[in-house]
Write a protein that holds these residues in place. Structure first.
Motif, PDB file in Angstrom:
ATOM      1  N   PHE A 124      76.493 -15.949   4.267  1.00 23.26           N
ATOM      2  CA  PHE A 124      76.194 -14.660   3.639  1.00 23.26           C
ATOM      3  C   PHE A 124      74.855 -14.156   4.145  1.00 23.26           C
ATOM      4  N   LEU A 125      74.752 -12.839   4.190  1.00 21.16           N
ATOM      5  CA  LEU A 125      73.563 -12.172   4.721  1.00 21.16           C
ATOM      6  C   LEU A 125      73.184 -11.030   3.791  1.00 21.16           C
ATOM      7  N   LEU A 126      71.923 -10.990   3.366  1.00 25.98           N
ATOM      8  CA  LEU A 126      71.428  -9.899   2.531  1.00 25.98           C
ATOM      9  C   LEU A 126      70.912  -8.766   3.416  1.00 25.98           C
ATOM     10  N   ARG A 127      71.162  -7.538   2.999  1.00 26.48           N
ATOM     11  CA  ARG A 127      70.733  -6.364   3.753  1.00 26.48           C
ATOM     12  C   ARG A 127      70.259  -5.286   2.802  1.00 26.48           C
ATOM     13  N   ALA A 128      69.591  -4.274   3.351  1.00 23.86           N
ATOM     14  CA  ALA A 128      69.198  -3.114   2.556  1.00 23.86           C
ATOM     15  C   ALA A 128      70.434  -2.287   2.240  1.00 23.86           C
ATOM     16  N   ASN A 129      70.415  -1.603   1.107  1.00 23.70           N
ATOM     17  CA  ASN A 129      71.563  -0.806   0.677  1.00 23.70           C
ATOM     18  C   ASN A 129      71.558   0.544   1.396  1.00 23.70           C
ATOM     19  N   GLN A 130      71.915   0.514   2.666  1.00 19.57           N
ATOM     20  CA  GLN A 130      71.981   1.713   3.497  1.00 19.57           C
ATOM     21  C   GLN A 130      73.245   1.693   4.340  1.00 19.57           C
ATOM     22  N   GLY A 131      73.829   2.877   4.539  1.00 18.57           N
ATOM     23  CA  GLY A 131      74.903   2.996   5.504  1.00 18.57           C
ATOM     24  C   GLY A 131      76.280   2.578   5.056  1.00 18.57           C
ATOM     25  N   ARG A 132      76.431   2.232   3.769  1.00 18.56           N
ATOM     26  CA  ARG A 132      77.741   1.859   3.257  1.00 18.56           C
ATOM     27  C   ARG A 132      78.328   0.713   4.098  1.00 18.56           C
ATOM     28  N   ASP A 133      79.630   0.726   4.351  1.00 16.01           N
ATOM     29  CA  ASP A 133      80.253  -0.380   5.080  1.00 16.01           C
ATOM     30  C   ASP A 133      79.734  -0.486   6.503  1.00 16.01           C
ATOM     31  N   PHE A 134      79.474   0.653   7.136  1.00 16.20           N
ATOM     32  CA  PHE A 134      79.019   0.606   8.525  1.00 16.20           C
ATOM     33  C   PHE A 134      77.603   0.055   8.628  1.00 16.20           C
ATOM     34  N   GLY A 135      76.811   0.217   7.580  1.00 19.36           N
ATOM     35  CA  GLY A 135      75.510  -0.435   7.539  1.00 19.36           C
ATOM     36  C   GLY A 135      75.653  -1.939   7.469  1.00 19.36           C
ATOM     37  N   ALA A 136      76.652  -2.403   6.696  1.00 16.72           N
ATOM     38  CA  ALA A 136      76.910  -3.843   6.587  1.00 16.72           C
ATOM     39  C   ALA A 136      77.433  -4.396   7.909  1.00 16.72           C
ATOM     40  N   PHE A 137      78.376  -3.679   8.516  1.00 12.43           N
ATOM     41  CA  PHE A 137      78.916  -4.143   9.797  1.00 12.43           C
ATOM     42  C   PHE A 137      77.817  -4.226  10.857  1.00 12.43           C
ATOM     43  N   GLN A 138      76.963  -3.205  10.890  1.00 16.95           N
ATOM     44  CA  GLN A 138      75.873  -3.192  11.862  1.00 16.95           C
ATOM     45  C   GLN A 138      74.937  -4.380  11.656  1.00 16.95           C
ATOM     46  N   ALA A 139      74.578  -4.641  10.397  1.00 17.06           N
ATOM     47  CA  ALA A 139      73.688  -5.769  10.094  1.00 17.06           C
ATOM     48  C   ALA A 139      74.333  -7.101  10.471  1.00 17.06           C
ATOM     49  N   GLY A 140      75.616  -7.250  10.161  1.00 16.13           N
ATOM     50  CA  GLY A 140      76.314  -8.498  10.477  1.00 16.13           C
ATOM     51  C   GLY A 140      76.444  -8.724  11.970  1.00 16.13           C
ATOM     52  N   LEU A 141      76.777  -7.677  12.706  1.00 15.22           N
ATOM     53  CA  LEU A 141      76.904  -7.798  14.160  1.00 15.22           C
ATOM     54  C   LEU A 141      75.571  -8.164  14.798  1.00 15.22           C
ATOM     55  N   ARG A 142      74.504  -7.506  14.367  1.00 18.89           N
ATOM     56  CA  ARG A 142      73.181  -7.811  14.914  1.00 18.89           C
ATOM     57  C   ARG A 142      72.767  -9.244  14.604  1.00 18.89           C
ATOM     58  N   HIS A 143      73.070  -9.697  13.390  1.00 21.29           N
ATOM     59  CA  HIS A 143      72.696 -11.051  12.974  1.00 21.29           C
ATOM     60  C   HIS A 143      73.387 -12.090  13.845  1.00 21.29           C
ATOM     61  N   TYR A 144      74.685 -11.960  14.050  1.00 25.21           N
ATOM     62  CA  TYR A 144      75.418 -12.954  14.834  1.00 25.21           C
ATOM     63  C   TYR A 144      75.134 -12.828  16.327  1.00 25.21           C
ATOM     64  N   GLN A 145      74.777 -11.604  16.768  1.00 27.11           N
ATOM     65  CA  GLN A 145      74.384 -11.452  18.174  1.00 27.11           C
ATOM     66  C   GLN A 145      73.080 -12.204  18.451  1.00 27.11           C
ATOM     67  N   LYS A 146      72.138 -12.157  17.520  1.00 23.37           N
ATOM     68  CA  LYS A 146      70.881 -12.892  17.674  1.00 23.37           C
ATOM     69  C   LYS A 146      71.134 -14.395  17.718  1.00 23.37           C
ATOM     70  N   LEU A 147      72.130 -14.848  16.945  1.00 27.71           N
ATOM     71  CA  LEU A 147      72.457 -16.272  16.921  1.00 27.71           C
ATOM     72  C   LEU A 147      73.376 -16.676  18.079  1.00 27.71           C
ATOM     73  N   LYS A 148      73.769 -15.674  18.902  1.00 29.33           N
ATOM     74  CA  LYS A 148      74.645 -15.907  20.070  1.00 29.33           C
ATOM     75  C   LYS A 148      75.980 -16.531  19.676  1.00 29.33           C
ATOM     76  N   LEU A 149      76.512 -16.114  18.533  1.00 29.84           N
ATOM     77  CA  LEU A 149      77.786 -16.663  18.065  1.00 29.84           C
ATOM     78  C   LEU A 149      78.999 -15.984  18.699  1.00 29.84           C
ATOM     79  N   PHE A 150      78.755 -14.912  19.443  1.00 25.04           N
ATOM     80  CA  PHE A 150      79.882 -14.221  20.080  1.00 25.04           C
ATOM     81  C   PHE A 150      80.180 -14.773  21.476  1.00 25.04           C
ATOM     82  N   VAL A 151      79.421 -15.769  21.904  1.00 22.46           N
ATOM     83  CA  VAL A 151      79.583 -16.296  23.268  1.00 22.46           C
ATOM     84  C   VAL A 151      81.006 -16.811  23.492  1.00 22.46           C
ATOM     85  N   ASP A 152      81.537 -17.571  22.538  1.00 17.55           N
ATOM     86  CA  ASP A 152      82.878 -18.146  22.685  1.00 17.55           C
ATOM     87  C   ASP A 152      83.910 -17.464  21.796  1.00 17.55           C
ATOM     88  N   CYS A 153      83.517 -16.372  21.180  1.00 20.19           N
ATOM     89  CA  CYS A 153      84.417 -15.680  20.234  1.00 20.19           C
ATOM     90  C   CYS A 153      85.523 -14.931  20.982  1.00 20.19           C
TER      91      CYS A 153
END
Length: 313
Positions: free
Chosen positions: A57-86
């Motif tokens: 789970f990831l906490l984020r600011a209450n901005q952007g509705r669902d697309f704000g959540a998607f953006q935060a989640g994508l950025r978080h996993y990109q920093k962790l390089k979890l998309f390398v083998d996805c």
């Protein structure tokens, strides 16, 4: 190695995870999806549940509705390089109810996805053609592309709800099409409209509902026959034929307020095992209904009555 990632947008003022959402998340875990729940607030009990079930789970600011959540989640996993083998990425939000009889729906087809197409559950022509963003399955060829990465990098989530819908939901489909990618809805609006007029669907309705109720539903679809598909919200106004066709997810706002005045799917709840009453208690957020206020005349009469009582004393 993580091959399947699901980013789920969640919002609850109390910080709880609804029972029906837990059921959906556990189904994803059983299918070997690595889940990130992106939320503005999560309480201690829900944190413990996520840890127990191995859900990030990831906490984020209450901005952007669902697309704000998607953006935060994508950025978080990109920093962790979890998309390398996805190989597959799913974007979901918590404003939908997963039918209990998923084996009779297109849920498995949605999870399977397509190696060269972005898959949605439904599509819409409202304000521009797009896949409705409550459920999207994105293949590796798309989420590793420069246009995908640039879209989320440049998306402004600080604007109004209307602009976020236009630039986010509608803009995402436009970007994909303009970049040469294919997008496909499992239950397209055009196919669903044809289904609504079919003898197959109408015969099914007669099997499920008493005559009077069936006529109400059929008359509703007659009333929108002359409406252009560009003005219809299929996940609301075409819900009955969509459910007949195997739609796995029902949008919460239709169950709560039903602004489109479409037939209520609870009419079918007695004959088909779609909903769980106990789950709906924590899922639905009923609108606040104002209690009837006394009229001006009633207020005067009540005042006179109270005055007469005082005089008698």
């Amino acid at each position: 190695m993580i091959s399947n990632i699901a980013i789920v947008s969640h919002y609850s003022e109390l910080g709880h995870i609804q029972d029906c959402l837990k059921r959906m998340l556990l189904k994803l875990r059983l299918e070997n999806w690595h889940i990130l729940l992106v939320t503005t607030f999560i309480n201690a009990e829900s944190k413990d549940w996520c840890i127990l079930e191995k859900i990030d789970f990831l906490l984020r600011a209450n901005q952007g509705r669902d697309f704000g959540a998607f953006q935060a989640g994508l950025r978080h996993y990109q920093k962790l390089k979890l998309f390398v083998d996805c190989k597959s990425l799913i974007l979901l939000n918590d404003s939908v109810y997963l039918r209990r009889d998923t084996h009779l729906t297109s849920w498995d087809d949605f999870l399977k996805g397509d190696s060269d197409s972005v898959i949605g559950i439904t599509d819409s022509f409202q304000n521009g053609y797009h896949l409705q963003s409550y459920a999207l399955n994105i293949p590796e060829i798309v989420f590793n592309s420069h246009c995908w990465l640039n879209f989320w990098k440049n998306l402004d989530i600080t604007t109004s709800r209307e602009i976020i819908i236009q630039d986010g939901e509608i803009g995402l489909s436009a970007m994909l099409l303009n970049s040469g990618f294919r997008i496909r809805a499992l239950h397209s609006i055009l196919a669903t409209r044809r289904l609504a007029a079919s003898t197959q669907f109408n015969d099914w309705m007669r099997e499920q509902l008493a005559y009077n109720y069936c006529q109400v539903v059929i008359e509703y679809f007659h009333s929108i026959t002359c409406m252009s598909s560009c003005f219809l919200n299929p996940s609301h106004q075409l819900l009955f034929p969509l459910l007949f066709d195997g739609l796995p997810l029902v949008k919460r706002d239709l169950l709560e307020s039903n602004s489109s005045r479409a037939p209520d799917p609870f009419l079918l709840a007695g004959s088909i095992d779609w909903f769980d009453n106990d789950e709906l208690v924590t899922f639905l957020k009923p609108p606040i209904v104002q209690f009837k206020q006394p009229s001006f005349i009633q207020k005067i009469l009540k005042s006179l009555y109270n005055r007469s009582i005082r005089l008698q004393r």
